[in-house]
Design a protein around this motif. Structure first.
Motif, mmCIF file in Angstrom:
data_model
loop_
_atom_site.group_PDB
_atom_site.id
_atom_site.type_symbol
_atom_site.label_atom_id
_atom_site.label_comp_id
_atom_site.label_asym_id
_atom_site.label_seq_id
_atom_site.Cartn_x
_atom_site.Cartn_y
_atom_site.Cartn_z
ATOM 1 N N LEU A 114 0.823 -1.209 0.000
ATOM 2 C CA LEU A 114 0.000 0.000 0.000
ATOM 3 C C LEU A 114 0.858 1.260 0.000
ATOM 4 O O LEU A 114 0.525 2.251 -0.652
ATOM 5 N N LYS A 115 1.973 1.213 0.711
ATOM 6 C CA LYS A 115 2.883 2.368 0.720
ATOM 7 C C LYS A 115 3.507 2.571 -0.658
ATOM 8 O O LYS A 115 3.653 3.712 -1.123
ATOM 9 N N ASP A 116 3.877 1.473 -1.321
ATOM 10 C CA ASP A 116 4.436 1.585 -2.668
ATOM 11 C C ASP A 116 3.432 2.208 -3.625
ATOM 12 O O ASP A 116 3.784 3.079 -4.431
ATOM 13 N N ARG A 117 2.159 1.788 -3.527
ATOM 14 C CA ARG A 117 1.139 2.365 -4.402
ATOM 15 C C ARG A 117 0.937 3.844 -4.091
ATOM 16 O O ARG A 117 0.727 4.653 -4.993
ATOM 17 N N LYS A 118 0.993 4.187 -2.824
ATOM 18 C CA LYS A 118 0.850 5.596 -2.439
ATOM 19 C C LYS A 118 1.994 6.438 -3.011
ATOM 20 O O LYS A 118 1.771 7.535 -3.545
ATOM 21 N N ASP A 119 3.217 5.923 -2.917
ATOM 22 C CA ASP A 119 4.366 6.659 -3.445
ATOM 23 C C ASP A 119 4.270 6.813 -4.961
ATOM 24 O O ASP A 119 4.598 7.878 -5.518
ATOM 25 N N GLN A 120 3.813 5.760 -5.653
ATOM 26 C CA GLN A 120 3.681 5.829 -7.104
ATOM 27 C C GLN A 120 2.625 6.846 -7.519
ATOM 28 O O GLN A 120 2.832 7.629 -8.453
ATOM 29 N N LEU A 121 1.496 6.836 -6.811
ATOM 30 C CA LEU A 121 0.437 7.788 -7.143
ATOM 31 C C LEU A 121 0.861 9.220 -6.825
ATOM 32 O O LEU A 121 0.538 10.157 -7.563
ATOM 33 N N LEU A 122 1.594 9.394 -5.740
ATOM 34 C CA LEU A 122 2.069 10.728 -5.382
ATOM 35 C C LEU A 122 3.041 11.250 -6.433
ATOM 36 O O LEU A 122 3.025 12.452 -6.749
ATOM 37 N N THR A 123 3.856 10.373 -6.994
ATOM 38 C CA THR A 123 4.775 10.791 -8.052
ATOM 39 C C THR A 123 4.008 11.293 -9.278
ATOM 40 O O THR A 123 4.360 12.323 -9.872
ATOM 41 N N ILE A 124 2.955 10.565 -9.651
ATOM 42 C CA ILE A 124 2.128 11.011 -10.783
ATOM 43 C C ILE A 124 1.489 12.357 -10.479
ATOM 44 O O ILE A 124 1.474 13.270 -11.318
ATOM 45 N N ALA A 125 0.947 12.507 -9.262
ATOM 46 C CA ALA A 125 0.299 13.768 -8.883
ATOM 47 C C ALA A 125 1.300 14.921 -8.900
ATOM 48 O O ALA A 125 0.973 16.030 -9.360
ATOM 49 N N LYS B 118 -1.187 6.829 -20.707
ATOM 50 C CA LYS B 118 0.027 6.038 -20.897
ATOM 51 C C LYS B 118 0.766 5.843 -19.574
ATOM 52 O O LYS B 118 1.235 4.736 -19.254
ATOM 53 N N LYS B 119 0.867 6.896 -18.768
ATOM 54 C CA LYS B 119 1.520 6.783 -17.457
ATOM 55 C C LYS B 119 0.721 5.844 -16.542
ATOM 56 O O LYS B 119 1.310 5.056 -15.790
ATOM 57 N N SER B 120 -0.600 5.943 -16.623
ATOM 58 C CA SER B 120 -1.434 5.087 -15.785
ATOM 59 C C SER B 120 -1.284 3.630 -16.170
ATOM 60 O O SER B 120 -1.244 2.740 -15.318
ATOM 61 N N GLU B 121 -1.195 3.375 -17.468
ATOM 62 C CA GLU B 121 -1.048 1.991 -17.926
ATOM 63 C C GLU B 121 0.275 1.403 -17.458
ATOM 64 O O GLU B 121 0.350 0.229 -17.087
ATOM 65 N N ARG B 122 1.321 2.201 -17.452
ATOM 66 C CA ARG B 122 2.613 1.726 -16.953
ATOM 67 C C ARG B 122 2.529 1.362 -15.474
ATOM 68 O O ARG B 122 3.156 0.406 -15.034
ATOM 69 N N LEU B 123 1.754 2.144 -14.743
ATOM 70 C CA LEU B 123 1.572 1.842 -13.319
ATOM 71 C C LEU B 123 0.712 0.595 -13.137
ATOM 72 O O LEU B 123 0.942 -0.202 -12.216
ATOM 73 N N ALA B 124 -0.274 0.392 -14.001
ATOM 74 C CA ALA B 124 -1.215 -0.712 -13.821
ATOM 75 C C ALA B 124 -0.640 -2.054 -14.236
ATOM 76 O O ALA B 124 -1.067 -3.096 -13.719
ATOM 77 N N LEU C 201 -7.914 4.795 -12.572
ATOM 78 C CA LEU C 201 -7.147 5.972 -12.155
ATOM 79 C C LEU C 201 -7.795 7.185 -12.819
ATOM 80 O O LEU C 201 -8.041 7.181 -14.030
ATOM 81 N N VAL C 202 -8.078 8.219 -12.017
ATOM 82 C CA VAL C 202 -8.795 9.397 -12.522
ATOM 83 C C VAL C 202 -8.081 10.668 -12.067
ATOM 84 O O VAL C 202 -7.686 10.783 -10.902
ATOM 85 N N PHE D 86 -9.027 3.174 -17.125
ATOM 86 C CA PHE D 86 -9.772 2.073 -16.538
ATOM 87 C C PHE D 86 -9.144 0.758 -16.973
ATOM 88 O O PHE D 86 -8.845 0.578 -18.161
ATOM 89 N N ALA D 87 -8.959 -0.130 -16.024
ATOM 90 C CA ALA D 87 -8.503 -1.475 -16.367
ATOM 91 C C ALA D 87 -9.612 -2.171 -17.156
ATOM 92 O O ALA D 87 -10.792 -1.854 -17.022
ATOM 93 N N THR D 88 -9.229 -3.126 -17.990
ATOM 94 C CA THR D 88 -10.203 -3.781 -18.860
ATOM 95 C C THR D 88 -11.264 -4.538 -18.072
ATOM 96 O O THR D 88 -12.347 -4.802 -18.577
ATOM 97 N N SER D 89 -10.945 -4.881 -16.797
ATOM 98 C CA SER D 89 -11.900 -5.648 -15.998
ATOM 99 C C SER D 89 -12.929 -4.769 -15.311
ATOM 100 O O SER D 89 -13.796 -5.267 -14.610
ATOM 101 N N VAL D 90 -12.837 -3.462 -15.514
ATOM 102 C CA VAL D 90 -13.747 -2.544 -14.814
ATOM 103 C C VAL D 90 -14.866 -2.105 -15.748
ATOM 104 O O VAL D 90 -14.609 -1.548 -16.818
ATOM 105 N N PRO D 91 -16.125 -2.346 -15.378
ATOM 106 C CA PRO D 91 -17.234 -1.850 -16.208
ATOM 107 C C PRO D 91 -17.360 -0.336 -16.083
ATOM 108 O O PRO D 91 -17.383 0.203 -14.983
ATOM 109 N N ILE D 92 -17.441 0.340 -17.208
ATOM 110 C CA ILE D 92 -17.478 1.804 -17.201
ATOM 111 C C ILE D 92 -18.778 2.321 -16.578
ATOM 112 O O ILE D 92 -18.810 3.389 -15.976
ATOM 113 N N VAL D 93 -19.848 1.579 -16.691
ATOM 114 C CA VAL D 93 -21.144 2.051 -16.195
ATOM 115 C C VAL D 93 -21.356 1.660 -14.744
ATOM 116 O O VAL D 93 -22.471 1.442 -14.300
#
Length: 231
Positions: free
Chosen positions: A81-92, A107-113, A122-123, A136-143
């Motif tokens: 969870l800390k690694d994901r937080k650090d990665q998201l903070l870098t993007i922000a 493209k940056k989000s896909e590299r993270l995913a 990721l929004v 959106f990952a392919t497994s996520v329904p948009i609706v």
């Protein structure tokens, strides 16, 4: 004193013999049968105590193993969870500094995913609660009616955004259930410019089941059948 103990023992033995010879033969026979029975009972008592001791030792070892596995699992999850937080903070931070534009966000989000299969979406949201870019990952329904659409309303997601805006650092939400019933957790990281002004937030949504699958060693998950349960 050295002569007193043998003398006392001799007197006690003589007294016991006198008492024994005074007993009728049938009573002597009954007393004689007590000794083997007492020996058997003593043996059974020793066996029972030994088994009880071994079971207690085994239970203590199992408790120690369980506590050690729980500590290991919590450490692994906290680290992931800390690694994901650090990665998201870098993007922000890169968005706030203008390094990442809307066109580069997917493209940056896909590299993270790619190495993070628990990341479902990721929004990028600006300070007017408008979506600037999404992934959106392919497994996520948009609706699915994402929680992020509630940022401008009274909701837990809006409360988390308000806390992020106030504290100016990434925060996780409490676990919640998505529209399809799966367990989710949300992470929001503030987007700040060079003057530390709030420009919005990057919001990520993670699957709790996949987080367990990827963040905890297979030995622990197979051993205990670990899963998240909704209250």
């Amino acid at each position: 004193m050295a002569f007193a103990l043998p003398l006392i023992a001799h007197r006690w033995l003589a007294g016991w013999r006198t008492w024994w010879h005074k007993q009728p033969p049938n009573r002597q026979d009954r007393y004689a049968m007590i000794a083997p029975a007492a020996t058997i009972l003593l043996f059974l008592l020793v066996v029972f105590l030994t088994i009880a001791y071994l079971r207690i030792e085994e239970a203590n070892r199992e408790q120690e193993d369980l506590q050690r596995d729980m500590d290991s699992m919590q450490f692994q999850l906290r680290t992931r969870l800390k690694d994901r937080k650090d990665q998201l903070l870098t993007i922000a931070k890169n968005i706030g500094l203008g390094v990442i534009e809307s066109a580069d966000f997917a493209k940056k989000s896909e590299r993270l995913a790619l190495p993070t299969s628990e990341l479902l979406a990721l929004v990028w949201i600006d300070n007017q609660y408008k979506f600037r870019a999404t992934y959106f990952a392919t497994s996520v329904p948009i609706v699915d009616g994402f929680q992020w659409r509630k940022l401008g309303a009274q909701s837990e997601t809006a409360d988390l955004y308000a806390r992020v805006k106030k504290e100016r650092h990434p925060l996780y939400s409490a676990p919640y259930l998505g529209a399809d019933g799966r367990g989710l957790i949300q992470l929001q990281a503030p987007i700040l410019n060079a003057q530390k002004q709030m420009l919005g937030a990057v919001v990520a949504e993670f699957s709790l089941d996949l987080l367990l699958q990827n963040g905890v060693s297979p030995d622990i998950t197979k051993k205990y059948g670990v899963a998240f349960l909704a209250d």
